[in-house]
Structure formats: structure tokens, C-alpha cells
Scaffold this motif. Structure first.
Motif, PDB file in Angstrom:
ATOM      1  N   LEU A   1      34.294  22.254 -16.583  1.00 22.59           N
ATOM      2  CA  LEU A   1      32.833  22.379 -15.539  1.00 22.59           C
ATOM      3  C   LEU A   1      33.035  23.380 -14.215  1.00 22.59           C
ATOM      4  N   LYS A   2      34.312  23.915 -13.754  1.00 22.81           N
ATOM      5  CA  LYS A   2      33.707  24.719 -13.025  1.00 22.81           C
ATOM      6  C   LYS A   2      32.909  25.392 -13.054  1.00 22.81           C
ATOM      7  N   VAL A   3      32.674  26.236 -14.381  1.00 18.28           N
ATOM      8  CA  VAL A   3      32.272  27.360 -14.874  1.00 18.28           C
ATOM      9  C   VAL A   3      30.851  27.580 -14.092  1.00 18.28           C
ATOM     10  N   TYR A   4      30.492  26.230 -14.559  1.00 19.81           N
ATOM     11  CA  TYR A   4      28.635  26.354 -13.810  1.00 19.81           C
ATOM     12  C   TYR A   4      28.480  25.754 -13.116  1.00 19.81           C
TER      13      TYR A   4
ATOM     14  N   PHE B   1      21.771  21.240 -30.406  1.00 20.48           N
ATOM     15  CA  PHE B   1      20.316  20.498 -30.034  1.00 20.48           C
ATOM     16  C   PHE B   1      19.641  20.518 -28.732  1.00 20.48           C
ATOM     17  N   THR B   2      18.569  19.859 -28.754  1.00 27.31           N
ATOM     18  CA  THR B   2      17.738  20.127 -27.124  1.00 27.31           C
ATOM     19  C   THR B   2      18.027  18.731 -26.761  1.00 27.31           C
ATOM     20  N   ILE B   3      18.125  18.962 -24.882  1.00 24.88           N
ATOM     21  CA  ILE B   3      17.656  17.430 -24.202  1.00 24.88           C
ATOM     22  C   ILE B   3      16.059  17.825 -23.563  1.00 24.88           C
ATOM     23  N   GLY B   4      15.692  16.897 -23.294  1.00 24.42           N
ATOM     24  CA  GLY B   4      14.501  16.412 -22.350  1.00 24.42           C
ATOM     25  C   GLY B   4      14.884  17.158 -21.181  1.00 24.42           C
ATOM     26  N   GLU B   5      13.483  16.181 -20.603  1.00 28.96           N
ATOM     27  CA  GLU B   5      12.757  17.160 -19.265  1.00 28.96           C
ATOM     28  C   GLU B   5      13.522  15.825 -18.601  1.00 28.96           C
ATOM     29  N   TYR B   6      14.378  16.249 -17.889  1.00 28.37           N
ATOM     30  CA  TYR B   6      15.106  14.814 -16.681  1.00 28.37           C
ATOM     31  C   TYR B   6      13.787  15.408 -15.525  1.00 28.37           C
ATOM     32  N   SER B   7      14.020  13.681 -15.144  1.00 30.20           N
ATOM     33  CA  SER B   7      13.438  13.031 -13.963  1.00 30.20           C
ATOM     34  C   SER B   7      13.878  12.121 -13.788  1.00 30.20           C
ATOM     35  N   GLU B   8      14.145  11.793 -12.429  1.00 33.95           N
ATOM     36  CA  GLU B   8      15.009  10.527 -12.214  1.00 33.95           C
ATOM     37  C   GLU B   8      14.477   9.354 -12.229  1.00 33.95           C
TER      38      GLU B   8
ATOM     39  N   TYR C   1      23.240  22.146 -12.577  1.00 32.90           N
ATOM     40  CA  TYR C   1      23.379  20.927 -14.244  1.00 32.90           C
ATOM     41  C   TYR C   1      22.322  21.793 -15.479  1.00 32.90           C
ATOM     42  N   PRO C   2      21.091  22.543 -15.096  1.00 29.15           N
ATOM     43  CA  PRO C   2      20.716  23.431 -15.993  1.00 29.15           C
ATOM     44  C   PRO C   2      21.847  24.373 -16.906  1.00 29.15           C
ATOM     45  N   GLU C   3      22.338  24.811 -16.224  1.00 27.25           N
ATOM     46  CA  GLU C   3      23.713  25.631 -16.307  1.00 27.25           C
ATOM     47  C   GLU C   3      24.837  24.837 -17.740  1.00 27.25           C
ATOM     48  N   LEU C   4      24.739  23.568 -17.404  1.00 29.25           N
ATOM     49  CA  LEU C   4      25.335  22.454 -17.612  1.00 29.25           C
ATOM     50  C   LEU C   4      25.056  22.602 -19.498  1.00 29.25           C
ATOM     51  N   LEU C   5      23.802  21.578 -18.459  1.00 26.28           N
ATOM     52  CA  LEU C   5      23.047  21.076 -19.979  1.00 26.28           C
ATOM     53  C   LEU C   5      22.779  22.394 -21.210  1.00 26.28           C
ATOM     54  N   GLN C   6      22.435  23.273 -20.329  1.00 27.25           N
ATOM     55  CA  GLN C   6      21.997  24.958 -21.381  1.00 27.25           C
ATOM     56  C   GLN C   6      23.573  24.574 -22.804  1.00 27.25           C
ATOM     57  N   ALA C   7      24.628  24.716 -21.475  1.00 32.74           N
ATOM     58  CA  ALA C   7      25.694  25.062 -22.556  1.00 32.74           C
ATOM     59  C   ALA C   7      25.719  24.501 -23.645  1.00 32.74           C
ATOM     60  N   LEU C   8      25.529  23.056 -23.453  1.00 35.00           N
ATOM     61  CA  LEU C   8      25.754  21.538 -24.212  1.00 35.00           C
ATOM     62  C   LEU C   8      24.787  21.749 -25.068  1.00 35.00           C
ATOM     63  N   GLU C   9      23.392  22.070 -25.137  1.00 35.14           N
ATOM     64  CA  GLU C   9      22.627  22.341 -26.175  1.00 35.14           C
ATOM     65  C   GLU C   9      23.188  23.239 -27.032  1.00 35.14           C
TER      66      GLU C   9
ATOM     67  N   GLY D   1      11.501  13.552 -24.104  1.00 31.46           N
ATOM     68  CA  GLY D   1      10.919  14.112 -24.761  1.00 31.46           C
ATOM     69  C   GLY D   1      12.573  14.163 -26.789  1.00 31.46           C
ATOM     70  N   SER D   2      13.334  13.502 -26.282  1.00 34.05           N
ATOM     71  CA  SER D   2      14.510  13.751 -27.529  1.00 34.05           C
ATOM     72  C   SER D   2      14.898  12.653 -27.493  1.00 34.05           C
ATOM     73  N   ASP D   3      15.949  12.831 -28.576  1.00 38.61           N
ATOM     74  CA  ASP D   3      16.463  11.780 -29.104  1.00 38.61           C
ATOM     75  C   ASP D   3      18.076  11.609 -28.324  1.00 38.61           C
ATOM     76  N   TYR D   4      18.122  12.305 -27.414  1.00 36.76           N
ATOM     77  CA  TYR D   4      19.823  13.237 -27.721  1.00 36.76           C
ATOM     78  C   TYR D   4      19.508  12.404 -25.447  1.00 36.76           C
ATOM     79  N   VAL D   5      20.895  12.220 -25.192  1.00 35.14           N
ATOM     80  CA  VAL D   5      20.702  12.007 -23.738  1.00 35.14           C
ATOM     81  C   VAL D   5      22.354  12.009 -23.286  1.00 35.14           C
ATOM     82  N   PRO D   6      22.130  13.593 -22.440  1.00 35.87           N
ATOM     83  CA  PRO D   6      23.274  13.116 -22.270  1.00 35.87           C
ATOM     84  C   PRO D   6      23.962  12.249 -20.849  1.00 35.87           C
TER      85      PRO D   6
END
Lengths: 187, 609
Positions: free
Chosen positions: A108-111, A127-134, A114-122, A140-145
Motif C-alpha cells: 500500500l505504501k507504493v500508492y 475488471f472495472t470498479i464503478g464511480e465512488y460517491s460517499e 485511492y485513484p492509484e490503488l483502484l487503478q492498480a487493482l483494476e 456502475g459495476s458488479d465489483y466493490v472493493p
């Protein structure tokens, strides 16, 4: 390694000496690079004595030229070390994805956020992660981190400030399908 | 920015009027001298009162200098009406001479040490102490209102003296100065009842705590400009909050790192009319509610056009700035470690940007975003985040530079630190942006050639001087032969300031510059193969220049002595290295014109020849 070891003349140990390098090349080592970092071509010999400009007796090659690059000292002192270079062990956590045959591990220290981390996971799991909102989590996606925090609870990635996240995250899990929907929507 | 543009237009109008007056006046003189004079020339069409009025409107000190050279009448009219004096080299003239010529000064700008002192090339006790000036000013200009110092030494005692000698004192600006501590600032805060401006910027201060800020009395309300961004220690936040609350005319506020986001929000709530803001550290953990407060307070600050600070900025909180970003003309992110995507997201909201300073952590991608989002950009400065680490492979390259040039055709000022560059890239950049007035390129490894072709960077700087006819300031770098300097001498006819390091092949290079650049005022050279022949080729030239600096070149003591002997109105100073012999190399040479003679305050390590 200087060639300063004395060899017995008659034994000619040098001929049978083991060393790196092509046979027939001479072992003669160059002196440590001059501290002044002048270019190798057309080294103006007259100016070669640049090294005397206030440098301390140099450890090989890394001593700096006084006043170069021309940055004012208040700028030099202003920075913390960049996050990507901070010393210390990385924060490695396991990452699992529902349906994947094996887990992965990331630092985790490499990132830096959040945007970088999620991109790396994708990229890692293709797969694609959807748009985050509080309010609604990831749309927009079946996947949730998600991640397991220090208390053992499963949390949605992105709710807390990044620094807080990386210190409390124990493992990551990318949830899929119906289980994900339960967690992601307006709980 | 707008008001200075207006001023310039006004100044040029006045310059035009003056030119007409000048022509009239010289025709008048010719007429008087000629035996046959026409009736109509006996009476001047411009009575003195008109002339005085016109001259008194002049602001530019260069125009005023020109005016004073026309004739004795004009000289006298000008000197009596001058209220601001600019002295680019404090040793070129003495305070007594200044006071005698200009009796009505209210504002003084003084510059001291050679610019390379910023990079530790000048010994600590070199000089440029302002105290002698203050003593004369206290006697001759008791109504002095403004003092702006750059690269001068000023002690706490001097600051106290300043604070107590000038009852009308309004504005103090210290840039790159040293010799004082926060105690001196306390004296200013305590005693200067009419202070409107306190601008303490990038100085070498002895930090004795933040108590100085609390010294502003409760009755004090006149402050309009407060910049303590680089005065590091913690100040009393309550004192600051009260100060900004009661100074209703405050328009510029730049705080230091100790001020948190939450505190910033409270300050801004009291000061919605700010035009320039320097934030503290932008990295506190905020609750959503606090974040909303921050956003709304920025929403109320409709007048902010200049933003800086943003230490330790968290990309996460940058969106709070969006309400302010739309009006920004100057954004200084040179303390903010941002990545390319963070910068890109922010710049989408900054369409009005004229000046941008960033760190090279934004990479070429970040600079592409600059090109895409900031079409009005006039000035770009890219600073290196890790200038001394050679292991670093990131940073900006020629690609970023080119990307900006495509998107920002109005670019005229660039300062660019990079680790690689090509001739082709620089040529493209100046083709896209032919209006450069200031071109400062620093390829950080000394003597590095074009990394693709391995050629010298001569072609690059040749393109710069050939294409950018308005060029006034140039800093060169990379592997350069004499050809670069031939180009500069041949084409750079408006060049005033040239900085050279680790470049050139022989004396010929420097000779070309000295012979070819008619407007050259400042020449600073380090680590180049220029010797006595080059130094001496500029004999007559140096009197028309402010100064020459040469260090780690091939100049010898004898060469310097010869220069000093031939040109008595120049001060030729040599800074001796410890233990070097007297007749050998002159390691650091500083030459400047002066009507004050040799200075009397030089330390033992500085020899005036």
C-alpha cells in the motif's frame, strides 16, 4: 579494488588469478570519478581543478558541486521526502477477488491515494470498479472493493482519508455480485 | 497584474509625450545656438509647470534616468520630483550621494549581493549591510515610507533602528536577506504604527520563535499585506486571527506551514476580500463537515487571484479550491508535491491562469495538462523536487516542455529544470512561443549534450536567440561550445542578463558576448574556460553594465589587476579561497561600476584591486 596487492614475482600469481573481465584486459581500476561531474568529452584540462571548489574530500562520485543545480536553500529545506521513497518496510496486504483462483499481495505504501490503488487493482484483476460517491458507494459495476480493518470489520474502500486507510487496512477483498450489492448501497 | 499593465500603458503614453518634449527641447537648443533663429522658437511651447507635471507622473526609474540626461533644467526638475529610488547595486553609489541628489525620497529599493550568493557561492560576511544607509535615511528622509531590500544583510539592531526612526513607515519587504532574527520582526510589529505591508520572503532568518506576530498592538489596524510564509516557527493563532479580523483592508495574506486547514478556514472567514492567499499546510485530516466549511469559505473569497503555499497538500482536498480556481491568474504550487493526475484535475478549473509554478513531480503528463487547460499562460516555472539525487529517473523532460509550448502560445517567461533535453525540442518550443523575454533552462547535469543526438546544445540556444527577438534574460546549460556564444553575440540584441555555467570552449565565446550584446547589464559566469583575454576584452563594456561575476574560470590575479588599473571607475573584487596563493588564479571575481569608489566594509577575504 585497486591492484595494489603485491604479487610474488616468480609465482606469477597474476596469470592464474581469478577475476571478472575478459581475458587479456588489464585490471587497472580508474580513480573515483572527479567530483565536478564535467562531461567526458573535451574535458578542459584547465578547468579540471573545479573539484577544489569547496567540496569536502569526496566519497566516490556522489559529492556535489557547490551551488549546483542553482536552487535557493530555502527550497532545498522545504520538502519532506517523497512518499514513494520513504524508508521502512512496505505495508503488504493480501488482495482477494471473488471467483479468482488465488490471492495477490500489494504494497500500500507504493500508492499515493485511492485513484492509484483502484487503478492498480483494476489492472491486476482485469475488471472495472464503478464511480465512488460517499452516499452510494461504487455505482456502475458488479465489483466493490472492501477491506478488513483493525477491528475485524469489513469496510468500503474510500470512506476514510487515505493515511488512515493504509494504517488500518489488514487485507483487501473485491466483492462481486449480490454480496457486493448488499454492502455498497446506502447502508 | 491588471494594474501594473495599466501603469505600463500609462508610462508609455507619458514616454511618448516626453519624446515629443525632448525633440522640442533639442530643437529649441539648436535654434538658440544657430545665428538665425525664427521668432516662433524663442518661446518654448511647454512652460515649466507643464514639464514638471509631466515629469512628476513618471514612475519608471529608467524613464526618469533618461529624462535627467536631457539638460540641466530637466535634471533638476526630475530630481526634485522623484519619490522612489531604485539602486540595483548598493555599492555602485553611496547613501550620501543619493540623499544629496534626491531630496524627496519616500521609497527605496536596494539590492546587495551578487545573485550567486543565493547558491552559497559568496562568503557569509561579504557585506551589503544596510545599516549605513539607514543612518543617512534617518537624517535626510525622516518621512521615509517604504524600504525594499534584496540580498542585503540587515541586523536586528537595524530593524529596531528602522522601526523607531521613521514615524510614517509603511512598507517593509525583505527578499533573500540575512542577518536578522524574529526579534527584529517583533520590533517592527511593535513600533511601526502605520505599517501597511510586511513582506518577509525567502530570507535566512534566525528563528527565535513565533512571538513576534503577537507584538502587533490591539490598536493596530492598518496592515494590508502580510507575508510570513517562510518564517517557520509556530505563531500564536489567536493573535493572528485577531490581527486579520481587525485589519479590514488586508488584501494579501501568506501564512506559514504551522497554520492548519481548519485555522485557514477561520482566517478566511474574516478576510473575504483577500486578493492573494498563501495557505499553510494543506493536509489536516478533515471531517466531511469541516471540509464543507472549507469549501464554502473559499466560495466566498471571490477576489483571490494569486494562490501559493499548499505545503504537504493532499490531492483529496484540492477540490475545495475549485471556487477560487476559476479566477486565479497566478498559482504557485512549487511547494506542493503533486502527481500528474492531481495537477490535471485542478487545472481543468484554472482557465484564466497566467503564471504557474510547479514541482517536477507532476511529470510530462502534468505539463501536457498545462498545455491543454491554460491557453493564457505567460509564465511557467518547473522546480526540481529532488535536485541532488542522481538516482531519480522521474521529473520532466523535453516532451513536457514541448507540450506546454503547443498549448500556451503566449508563454514569455520560462524557468525549466530537467534532466534531459534535445536541440529539436527547444527549437520547436521557441517556434511555438516566439515571444520569450526570459528563457532560463537548467539541464541539471553539468555539460550534458542533447541526449538523443549527443550533440552540443548550441543549436537549441541558437534557435532561442534567433527566434526570440525580445529576449532580455537568458540562462544556458548543457554541453555548449563557443558557437552558442557566437549566436548570442550575433542575435541577442535585447539581452540584459546572461547566466552561464559549465559551458564554452575558449575565450572567444565570452568575447563574442561582450562585443555583441549592446544592452547587456548583468553577466554571471561559473566554471567556464574563459580567461584573461576574455575578461579584458570587455574593458569599456563593464562601465555600461551593472556587474560581472566570474568564478572557477581561468582568470588570474594579474588579469584582474590589469582590469582594475585600466578602469578606475570599476571596482574589481576578488574573493580569495583559503590557502590559495596570491599570484595565481582569481577564483571568484566580481566587477561592478561605482561612483562611490572602493568599498570600505569588505572582509579580509575580499580583495579590492
Amino acid at each position: 579494488m585497486e591492484g595494489s596487492v603485491a604479487y610474488e614475482n616468480d609465482l606469477n600469481l597474476k596469470a592464474t588469478e581469478l577475476r571478472l573481465g575478459l581475458p587479456g584486459t588489464d585490471e587497472r581500476e580508474e580513480q573515483p570519478v572527479r567530483n565536478n561531474k564535467r562531461p567526458l568529452q573535451e574535458a578542459d584540462e584547465k578547468c579540471g581543478a573545479n573539484g577544489k571548489s569547496d567540496n569536502e574530500t569526496a566519497p566516490p562520485a556522489k559529492a556535489q558541486i557547490v551551488g549546483w543545480p542553482p536552487i535557493r536553500s530555502y527550497r532545498k529545506n522545504s520538502f519532506q521526502p517523497k512518499k514513494s521513497e520513504s524508508e521502512g518496510p512496505g505495508i503488504y496486504v493480501k488482495v482477494s477477488m471473488d471467483g479468482a483462483p488465488y490471492l495477490r499481495k500489494i504494497d500500500l505504501k507504493v500508492y499515493t491515494g485511492y485513484p492509484e490503488l483502484l487503478q492498480a487493482l483494476e489492472n491486476m484483476f482485469k475488471f472495472t470498479i464503478g464511480e465512488y460517491s460517499e452516499r452510494e458507494g461504487y455505482k456502475g459495476s458488479d465489483y466493490v472493493p472492501t477491506y478488513e480493518d483493525k477491528d475485524g470489520d469489513w469496510m468500503l474502500v474510500g470512506d476514510v482519508p487515505w493515511e488512515m486507510f493504509i494504517t488500518s487496512c489488514k487485507r483487501l477483498r473485491i466483492m462481486k455480485g449480490s454480496e457486493a450489492k448488499g454492502l455498497g448501497c446506502g447502508v | 497584474m491588471e494594474s501594473s499593465k495599466l501603469k505600463r500603458e500609462k508610462d508609455s503614453q507619458i514616454s511618448d509625450e516626453l519624446n515629443e518634449l525632448r525633440m522640442e527641447s533639442s530643437e529649441l537648443k539648436k535654434a538658440r545656438d544657430s545665428p538665425i533663429s525664427d521668432e516662433s522658437y524663442r518661446r518654448s511651447s511647454f512652460p515649466d509647470e507643464v514639464l514638471e507635471r509631466v515629469i512628476s507622473l513618471l514612475n519608471s526609474h529608467r524613464d526618469r534616468s533618461s529624462v535627467s540626461l536631457v539638460c540641466k533644467d530637466w535634471y533638476n526638475m526630475e530630481r526634485w520630483s522623484r519619490t522612489h529610488v531604485f539602486i540595483g547595486n548598493c555599492y555602485s553609489v553611496s547613501p550620501e550621494i543619493v540623499a544629496q541628489r534626491f531630496p524627496k525620497i519616500r521609497s527605496v529599493t536596494l539590492k546587495g549581493k551578487p545573485r550567486f550568493s543565493d547558491f552559497n557561492l559568496v562568503p557569509q560576511n561579504w557585506g551589503a549591510d544596510v545599516h549605513a544607509w539607514l543612518v543617512v535615511f534617518a537624517a535626510k528622509y525622516p518621512f521615509l515610507e517604504e524600504l525594499r531590500l534584496k540580498r542585503m544583510t540587515i541586523s536586528d539592531a537595524s530593524l529596531e533602528f528602522l522601526a523607531s526612526s521613521f514615524p510614517n513607515f509603511k512598507a517593509l519587504s525583505l527578499l533573500s536577506c540575512d542577518g536578522f532574527s524574529t526579534n527584529g520582526l517583533a520590533a517592527i510589529a511593535t513600533h511601526c504604527k502605520n505599517l501597511t505591508e510586511l513582506d518577509i520572503h525567502e530570507n535566512d532568518i534566525d528563528d527565535k520563535g513565533g512571538g513576534w506576530l503577537s507584538c502587533f498592538p490591539e490598536s493596530f489596524t492598518s496592515l494590508e499585506v502580510l507575508n510570513f510564509a517562510n518564517v517557520t516557527s509556530d505563531i500564536n493563532f489567536d493573535a493572528l486571527e485577531r490581527l486579520t479580523g481587525r485589519c479590514k483592508s488586508m488584501r494579501v495574506l501568506k501564512v506559514n506551514r504551522s497554520i492548519s486547514l481548519e485555522q485557514l478556514q477561520r482566517l478566511l472567514a474574516n478576510a473575504p476580500h483577500l486578493t492573494e492567499l498563501g495557505t499553510g499546510s494543506f493536509s489536516q485530516e478533515l471531517t466531511p463537515h469541516q471540509y464543507e466549511d472549507l469549501e464554502s469559505v473559499f466560495n466566498n473569497c471571490k477576489n483571490i487571484h494569486t494562490l501559493s503555499g499548499l505545503w504537504e497538500v493532499k490531492g483529496l482536498y484540492l477540490p475545495a479550491l475549485y471556487p477560487v480556481s476559476t479566477h486565479l491568474t497566478f498559482l504557485n504550487l512549487s511547494y506542493a508535491v503533486l502527481q500528474s493526475d492531481e495537477l490535471a484535475k485542478l487545472l481543468v478549473h484554472c482557465p484564466q491562469l497566467r503564471r504557474l509554478w510547479v514541482l517536477d513531480t507532476v511529470d510530462d503528463k502534468g505539463l501536457e495538462a498545462v498545455g491543454s487547460n491554460c491557453p493564457l499562460l505567460e509564465e511557467l516555472r518547473v522546480f526540481p523536487a529532488d535536485p541532488f539525487d542522481e538516482e531519480i529517473v522521474h521529473g520532466v523532460t523535453e516532451a513536457g516542455f514541448v507540450a506546454v509550448s503547443y498549448g500556451c502560445p503566449r508563454l514569455h517567461y520560462v524557468l525549466y529544470f530537467c534532466r534531459q533535453m534535445t536541440n529539436a525540442a527547444v527549437t520547436t518550443v521557441v517556434q511555438n512561443c516566439p515571444n520569450f523575454t526570459h528563457f532560463r533552462l537548467c539541464i541539471m547535469t553539468p555539460g550534458q549534450p542533447d541526449y538523443l543526438t549527443n550533440e552540443p546544445m548550441d543549436e537549441a540556444f541558437g534557435a532561442v536567440v534567433k527566434t526570440c527577438r525580445k529576449l532580455r534574460r537568458l540562462s544556458v546549460s548543457g554541453y555548449l561550445t563557443d558557437l552558442t556564444f557566437e549566436h548570442i553575440g550575433r542575435y541577442a540584441k535585447n539581452l540584459e542578463t546572461l547566466s552561464v555555467a559549465f559551458a564554452g570552449s575558449s575565450d572567444w565565446g565570452m568575447q563574442c558576448v561582450l562585443a555583441g550584446c549592446p544592452k547587456l547589464r548583468k553577466l554571471e559566469i561559473r566554471d567556464c574556460p574563459f580567461g584573461n583575454a576574455a575578461l579584458l576584452s570587455g574593458l569599456e563594456k563593464y562601465e555600461s553594465m551593472r556587474s560581472l561575476w566570474m568564478s572557477a574560470c581561468n582568470v588570474t590575479m594579474n588579469g584582474c589587476r590589469l582590469l582594475a588599473r585600466e578602469m578606475p571607475r570599476l571596482n574589481v573584487e576578488v574573493m580569495k579561497e583559503e590557502g590559495s596563493d596570491d599570484d595565481g588564479r582569481a577564483d571568484k571575481v566580481y566587477v561592478y561600476r561605482s561612483i562611490a569608489g572602493r568599498r570600505r566594509d569588505a572582509p579580509s577575504s575580499v580583495l579590492t584591486l
